[in-house]
Design a protein around this motif. Sequence first.
Motif, PDB file in Angstrom:
ATOM      1  N   PRO A 198       0.815  -1.231   0.000  1.00 58.42           N
ATOM      2  CA  PRO A 198       0.000   0.000   0.000  1.00 58.42           C
ATOM      3  C   PRO A 198       0.843   1.273   0.000  1.00 58.42           C
ATOM      4  O   PRO A 198       0.455   2.269  -0.621  1.00 58.42           O
ATOM      5  N   MET A 199       1.999   1.255   0.652  1.00 52.48           N
ATOM      6  CA  MET A 199       2.861   2.434   0.648  1.00 52.48           C
ATOM      7  C   MET A 199       3.479   2.673  -0.735  1.00 52.48           C
ATOM      8  O   MET A 199       3.796   3.808  -1.091  1.00 52.48           O
ATOM      9  N   ALA A 200       3.632   1.609  -1.495  1.00 51.18           N
ATOM     10  CA  ALA A 200       4.238   1.719  -2.823  1.00 51.18           C
ATOM     11  C   ALA A 200       3.206   1.925  -3.917  1.00 51.18           C
ATOM     12  O   ALA A 200       3.527   1.767  -5.102  1.00 51.18           O
ATOM     13  N   LYS A 201       1.989   2.286  -3.567  1.00 52.73           N
ATOM     14  CA  LYS A 201       0.914   2.426  -4.554  1.00 52.73           C
ATOM     15  C   LYS A 201       1.250   3.370  -5.703  1.00 52.73           C
ATOM     16  O   LYS A 201       0.999   3.047  -6.871  1.00 52.73           O
ATOM     17  N   PRO A 202       1.835   4.566  -5.452  1.00 49.03           N
ATOM     18  CA  PRO A 202       2.172   5.440  -6.594  1.00 49.03           C
ATOM     19  C   PRO A 202       3.136   4.799  -7.576  1.00 49.03           C
ATOM     20  O   PRO A 202       2.959   4.898  -8.795  1.00 49.03           O
ATOM     21  N   GLY A 203       4.162   4.124  -7.073  1.00 48.31           N
ATOM     22  CA  GLY A 203       5.115   3.459  -7.958  1.00 48.31           C
ATOM     23  C   GLY A 203       4.493   2.293  -8.695  1.00 48.31           C
ATOM     24  O   GLY A 203       4.766   2.074  -9.883  1.00 48.31           O
ATOM     25  N   LEU A 204       3.625   1.541  -8.017  1.00 47.74           N
ATOM     26  CA  LEU A 204       2.957   0.409  -8.659  1.00 47.74           C
ATOM     27  C   LEU A 204       2.050   0.878  -9.794  1.00 47.74           C
ATOM     28  O   LEU A 204       2.010   0.270 -10.863  1.00 47.74           O
ATOM     29  N   ILE A 205       1.320   1.971  -9.573  1.00 51.24           N
ATOM     30  CA  ILE A 205       0.442   2.483 -10.615  1.00 51.24           C
ATOM     31  C   ILE A 205       1.256   2.984 -11.804  1.00 51.24           C
ATOM     32  O   ILE A 205       0.905   2.737 -12.967  1.00 51.24           O
ATOM     33  N   SER A 206       2.360   3.667 -11.519  1.00 56.32           N
ATOM     34  CA  SER A 206       3.181   4.203 -12.613  1.00 56.32           C
ATOM     35  C   SER A 206       3.737   3.091 -13.493  1.00 56.32           C
ATOM     36  O   SER A 206       3.586   3.111 -14.716  1.00 56.32           O
ATOM     37  N   ILE A 270      -7.326   8.537 -16.555  1.00 47.84           N
ATOM     38  CA  ILE A 270      -7.792   8.255 -15.202  1.00 47.84           C
ATOM     39  C   ILE A 270      -6.639   8.290 -14.200  1.00 47.84           C
ATOM     40  O   ILE A 270      -6.765   8.823 -13.094  1.00 47.84           O
ATOM     41  N   PHE A 271      -5.483   7.728 -14.579  1.00 48.23           N
ATOM     42  CA  PHE A 271      -4.384   7.566 -13.620  1.00 48.23           C
ATOM     43  C   PHE A 271      -3.225   8.528 -13.857  1.00 48.23           C
ATOM     44  O   PHE A 271      -2.125   8.285 -13.363  1.00 48.23           O
ATOM     45  N   GLN A 272      -3.432   9.621 -14.604  1.00 52.92           N
ATOM     46  CA  GLN A 272      -2.306  10.487 -14.918  1.00 52.92           C
ATOM     47  C   GLN A 272      -1.692  11.120 -13.673  1.00 52.92           C
ATOM     48  O   GLN A 272      -0.457  11.284 -13.593  1.00 52.92           O
ATOM     49  N   ARG A 273      -2.496  11.497 -12.694  1.00 53.59           N
ATOM     50  CA  ARG A 273      -1.948  12.077 -11.470  1.00 53.59           C
ATOM     51  C   ARG A 273      -1.100  11.068 -10.703  1.00 53.59           C
ATOM     52  O   ARG A 273      -0.042  11.398 -10.171  1.00 53.59           O
ATOM     53  N   GLN A 274      -1.570   9.822 -10.635  1.00 49.44           N
ATOM     54  CA  GLN A 274      -0.794   8.795  -9.944  1.00 49.44           C
ATOM     55  C   GLN A 274       0.509   8.504 -10.675  1.00 49.44           C
ATOM     56  O   GLN A 274       1.529   8.234 -10.044  1.00 49.44           O
ATOM     57  N   VAL A 275       0.491   8.540 -12.012  1.00 50.74           N
ATOM     58  CA  VAL A 275       1.716   8.321 -12.778  1.00 50.74           C
ATOM     59  C   VAL A 275       2.734   9.403 -12.465  1.00 50.74           C
ATOM     60  O   VAL A 275       3.911   9.130 -12.216  1.00 50.74           O
ATOM     61  N   THR A 280       7.813  11.069  -9.649  1.00 46.68           N
ATOM     62  CA  THR A 280       8.540  12.096  -8.896  1.00 46.68           C
ATOM     63  C   THR A 280       8.757  11.743  -7.433  1.00 46.68           C
ATOM     64  O   THR A 280       9.488  12.454  -6.737  1.00 46.68           O
ATOM     65  N   ALA A 281       8.143  10.661  -6.950  1.00 45.19           N
ATOM     66  CA  ALA A 281       8.249  10.336  -5.519  1.00 45.19           C
ATOM     67  C   ALA A 281       9.683  10.059  -5.120  1.00 45.19           C
ATOM     68  O   ALA A 281      10.153  10.511  -4.080  1.00 45.19           O
ATOM     69  N   GLY A 282      10.412   9.304  -5.925  1.00 45.37           N
ATOM     70  CA  GLY A 282      11.793   8.986  -5.582  1.00 45.37           C
ATOM     71  C   GLY A 282      12.672  10.217  -5.523  1.00 45.37           C
ATOM     72  O   GLY A 282      13.517  10.360  -4.636  1.00 45.37           O
ATOM     73  N   ALA A 283      12.460  11.144  -6.444  1.00 48.82           N
ATOM     74  CA  ALA A 283      13.275  12.364  -6.458  1.00 48.82           C
ATOM     75  C   ALA A 283      12.968  13.257  -5.262  1.00 48.82           C
ATOM     76  O   ALA A 283      13.853  13.880  -4.683  1.00 48.82           O
ATOM     77  N   LEU A 284      11.671  13.328  -4.879  1.00 47.68           N
ATOM     78  CA  LEU A 284      11.299  14.183  -3.761  1.00 47.68           C
ATOM     79  C   LEU A 284      11.783  13.642  -2.430  1.00 47.68           C
ATOM     80  O   LEU A 284      12.100  14.388  -1.528  1.00 47.68           O
TER      81      LEU A 284
END
Length: 285
Positions: A198-206, A270-275, A280-284
């Motif tokens: 669940p914590m990796a959801k943004p990366g999984l969606i991308s 639908i998923f552009q924001r999650q992508v 960018t999560a890793g860089a931030l």
Amino acid sequence: MPGPATAGRTGGEGRVLNVFSHGVLVIWALMVTLPLLWAVMSSLKTDNEILTSPWGLPNSLHFENWSRAWSKSNIGDYFLNTVVVVGCSLFGTMLLGSMAAYVLARFEFPGKRIVYFTFVGGMSFPIILALVPLFYVMKNMALLNTFHGLILVYIAYSLPFTVFFLTSFFKTLPTSVAEAAMLDGASQTRTFFQVMLPMAKPGLISVGIFNFLGQWNQYMLPTVLNTGDNKVLTQGLVELAASQQYRGDWSALFAGLVLAMLPVLGVYIIFQRQVQAGLTAGALK
């Protein structure tokens, strides 16, 4: 401190660069958008309108082109075959890729770097060089012209990028949460599925979106390994385009093309924001 002349020159260069970059983006957007709009517009025309006024608007909207492409041109069957293959292969890719990436990111074991760089090397290996040996391997295993054989190949094809992307993403997640779950008595499996995934959801969606695009648009692998009657959508579109040379049903061809593009566009919209968040999560962090 920089003087007024230096500051003005720097500001002018920044404005020029800003205008240039925005101009390039506008040109790129037009290059991508206009062919898409043209295909949609052509799918709603008659054959005569497509040939006589290819850039003009349709006199009336002919949605029967879509129904004709879906039923009579067998686009519906190809579409459903693709949904089955891509759905199963995407699930298997994300499950196996996330598990492998988590182990590579969180655990130390002999040969870890070898395993990791083997996956990285798989990203740079041209798939065309593996087609002939892959064909004979699939033939010897009786997996040619089968959905499950094509699903396994899609999973193997997508795993290197998935593992590479998710390994870097799992490294950015805090270890304290996983340690707290372990102290509460959670096993490694439960910690992975109920805490870390669940914590990796943004990366999984991308990475899931990128895998979906690659597998949905895959043409070379099914052309070589799936030559039976149960063709996927890319094969069906090529077959439809070849048949149009004799029948001239161009409206059905454009309608089939649009039907093939709609799921890809829908998923990305639908998923552009999650992508964006996943990239960018890793860089931030």
